[in-house]
Motif scaffolding. Structure first.
Motif, short mmCIF file in Angstrom:
data_model
loop_
_atom_site.label_atom_id
_atom_site.label_comp_id
_atom_site.label_asym_id
_atom_site.label_seq_id
_atom_site.Cartn_x
_atom_site.Cartn_y
_atom_site.Cartn_z
N ASN A 20 51.78 29.97 40.94
CA ASN A 20 52.32 31.20 41.53
C ASN A 20 53.84 31.23 41.55
O ASN A 20 54.45 32.30 41.49
CB ASN A 20 51.81 31.34 42.97
CG ASN A 20 50.37 31.81 43.03
OD1 ASN A 20 49.80 32.26 42.03
ND2 ASN A 20 49.77 31.73 44.20
N THR A 36 54.45 36.74 47.30
CA THR A 36 53.73 35.60 47.87
C THR A 36 52.47 36.03 48.60
O THR A 36 51.36 35.52 48.34
CB THR A 36 54.64 34.81 48.83
OG1 THR A 36 55.82 34.40 48.13
CG2 THR A 36 53.91 33.58 49.35
N HIS A 37 52.59 36.96 49.54
CA HIS A 37 51.43 37.43 50.31
C HIS A 37 50.40 38.08 49.39
O HIS A 37 49.19 37.82 49.51
CB HIS A 37 51.89 38.42 51.39
CG HIS A 37 50.75 39.15 52.04
ND1 HIS A 37 49.83 38.53 52.85
CD2 HIS A 37 50.39 40.48 51.99
CE1 HIS A 37 48.94 39.43 53.28
NE2 HIS A 37 49.25 40.61 52.76
N GLU A 40 48.68 35.24 47.14
CA GLU A 40 47.92 34.22 47.85
C GLU A 40 46.81 34.80 48.73
O GLU A 40 45.69 34.28 48.73
CB GLU A 40 48.87 33.37 48.70
CG GLU A 40 49.85 32.54 47.88
CD GLU A 40 50.78 31.71 48.74
OE1 GLU A 40 50.69 31.81 49.99
OE2 GLU A 40 51.59 30.97 48.17
N ASP A 41 47.11 35.86 49.48
CA ASP A 41 46.18 36.34 50.49
C ASP A 41 45.28 37.48 50.02
O ASP A 41 44.14 37.59 50.47
CB ASP A 41 46.96 36.80 51.74
CG ASP A 41 47.82 35.68 52.32
OD1 ASP A 41 47.37 34.53 52.29
OD2 ASP A 41 48.95 35.97 52.76
N ILE A 42 45.78 38.34 49.16
CA ILE A 42 44.99 39.46 48.68
C ILE A 42 44.26 39.11 47.39
O ILE A 42 43.04 39.29 47.28
CB ILE A 42 45.88 40.71 48.48
CG1 ILE A 42 46.46 41.14 49.84
CG2 ILE A 42 45.08 41.85 47.84
CD1 ILE A 42 47.42 42.30 49.76
N GLY A 44 44.24 35.94 46.01
CA GLY A 44 43.69 34.60 46.10
C GLY A 44 44.06 33.72 44.93
O GLY A 44 43.27 32.90 44.47
N ASN A 46 46.42 30.87 42.78
CA ASN A 46 47.23 29.65 42.90
C ASN A 46 47.76 29.26 41.53
O ASN A 46 48.96 29.22 41.30
CB ASN A 46 46.40 28.51 43.51
CG ASN A 46 47.22 27.27 43.72
OD1 ASN A 46 48.45 27.32 43.75
ND2 ASN A 46 46.56 26.13 43.85
N SER A 260 39.80 39.78 42.95
CA SER A 260 40.49 39.69 44.23
C SER A 260 39.63 38.97 45.25
O SER A 260 38.46 39.30 45.42
CB SER A 260 40.83 41.10 44.74
OG SER A 260 41.12 41.11 46.11
N GLN A 262 40.00 39.26 48.32
CA GLN A 262 39.78 40.25 49.37
C GLN A 262 38.51 41.05 49.10
O GLN A 262 37.73 41.32 50.03
CB GLN A 262 40.99 41.18 49.48
CG GLN A 262 40.97 42.09 50.69
CD GLN A 262 42.27 42.88 50.82
OE1 GLN A 262 42.54 43.77 50.03
NE2 GLN A 262 43.08 42.52 51.79
N GLU A 265 35.48 38.93 49.86
CA GLU A 265 35.27 38.84 51.30
C GLU A 265 34.66 40.12 51.86
O GLU A 265 33.82 40.07 52.77
CB GLU A 265 36.60 38.53 51.99
CG GLU A 265 37.09 37.11 51.70
CD GLU A 265 38.52 36.87 52.16
OE1 GLU A 265 38.94 35.69 52.19
OE2 GLU A 265 39.23 37.86 52.47
N ASP A 283 41.37 31.23 42.30
CA ASP A 283 42.54 30.47 42.71
C ASP A 283 42.94 29.46 41.64
O ASP A 283 44.11 29.11 41.48
CB ASP A 283 42.29 29.75 44.03
CG ASP A 283 41.05 28.86 44.01
OD1 ASP A 283 40.18 29.04 43.13
OD2 ASP A 283 40.94 27.99 44.89
#
Length: 330
Positions: A20, A36-37, A40-42, A44, A46, A260, A262, A265, A283
């Motif tokens: 990333n 970054t957000h 990594e978070d939306i 997923g 790496n 994604s 997200q 999930e 990831d």
């Protein structure tokens, strides 16, 4: 009773591994954005594997994955009845990419060849269509199914959605007839074509580009809701499962689109699933387009989450958009 099983599955990726950090620094420098957000978070993400040379492409990756799966299955390419190649970034328009695989593998004269392109749902669609073809044709026993996308070739370095998300991977599997109580169960499609023009390559179509009214460079990715297909996916997955007298908890592994984390999930929560039922590999590999759900299965087998006899559900979405879900007993 004749069934269709996945005898073996293998994959290939280029050596160049990109984290990333490269993309975060790239977009900070180019646009002043911190991804970054988002990554990594939306998404997923790496790491992902990206072709960094002029020798590798969708076909060469597909050939390598095919050689690996044939060796694993202890088969000669001359024992194949058909080779199906799925890609949304094909190396050739003429000839078929499947004929390049046929030549490289030294397959037989009676081996059929076919290219398919259903965008990101291509390899999963190929799994469905190859299984149904085998069931319907008494003279066919075995199919080599290969999916491969060198997506990095057409992703715009200025686009924050596509450029940092995709990875280059090929997946190959052997489908064959068996009398075992295993294999292909059922499938379902859902197509909603209202957004067919949101993601295009070439941007204005091939004819306009060839007539000098455009430039073939990168994928055009216009804004549309990222979770647009999740509600319909939830409905079709539940219907597919229930019409085969199963419950969502009877499915050992859900190998879904890796676009994604997200979205995965959201589907997990909508279907009332457990974390251990969800296989996520985005990831590690990024989003690999047509191979995405089958790549998840490969990793699930490798780490022991998926074993022979387990029921697996594949689901993914192609741009436009086109949804497909496939039930399979591995």
């Amino acid at each position: 009773m004749t069934n269709i099983k996945i005898r073996e599955i293998e994959m290939y990726h280029p050596k160049n591994k990109v984290g990333n950090e490269y993309y975060i620094e790239h977009f900070k420098k180019e646009q002043g954005d911190d991804l970054t957000h988002f990554l990594e978070d939306i998404c997923g993400r790496n790491t992902r594997y990206i072709i960094d040379n002029e020798e590798e492409n969708s076909v060469t990756m597909g050939i390598e994955a095919a050689k690996k799966v044939l060796k694993k299955a202890n088969l000669s390419a001359k024992e194949l009845d058909m080779i199906i190649f799925a890609s949304q970034v094909p190396e050739f328009v003429f000839p078929t990419n499947a004929v390049a695989l046929h030549h490289a593998l030294n397959a037989g004269n009676h081996t059929g060849i076919l290219d398919i392109n259903a965008n990101c749902s291509g390899l999963t669609t190929g799994l469905d269509q190859a299984s149904r073809n085998l069931l319907a044709n008494p003279n066919m026993k075995r199919v080599l199914l290969v999916g491969s996308d060198a997506a990095s070739l057409v992703m715009n370095p200025q686009d924050t959605i596509t450029y940092p998300n995709f990875g280059d991977v090929a997946v190959a599997l052997i489908l064959e007839k068996t009398e075992e109580e295993t294999g292909f169960i059922d499938s379902m499609y859902y197509t909603e074509s209202s957004d067919f023009d949101k993601v295009t390559f070439p941007k204005n179509g091939l004819s306009k580009n060839l007539h000098g009214r455009g430039v073939v460079d990168y994928v055009q990715w216009l804004p549309f809701p990222g979770d647009v297909s999740i509600e319909k996916a939830t409905i079709m997955i539940e219907e597919l499962i229930h019409r085969n007298n199963l419950s969502t908890q009877d499915i050992k592994a859900y190998c879904l689109s890796q676009f994604s984390i997200q979205n995965i999930e959201l589907l997990r929560d909508n279907l009332g699933l457990k974390d251990e039922q969800m296989v996520y590999v985005g990831d590690k590999y990024g989003y690999t387009g047509t191979t995405s759900p089958l790549l998840a299965m490969y990793e699930g087998i490798q780490d022991g989450r998926i074993k022979r006899g387990d029921t697996v559900l594949f689901w993914t979405v192609g741009i436009g958009w086109q949804l497909i879900a496939v039930l399979f007993k591995y």
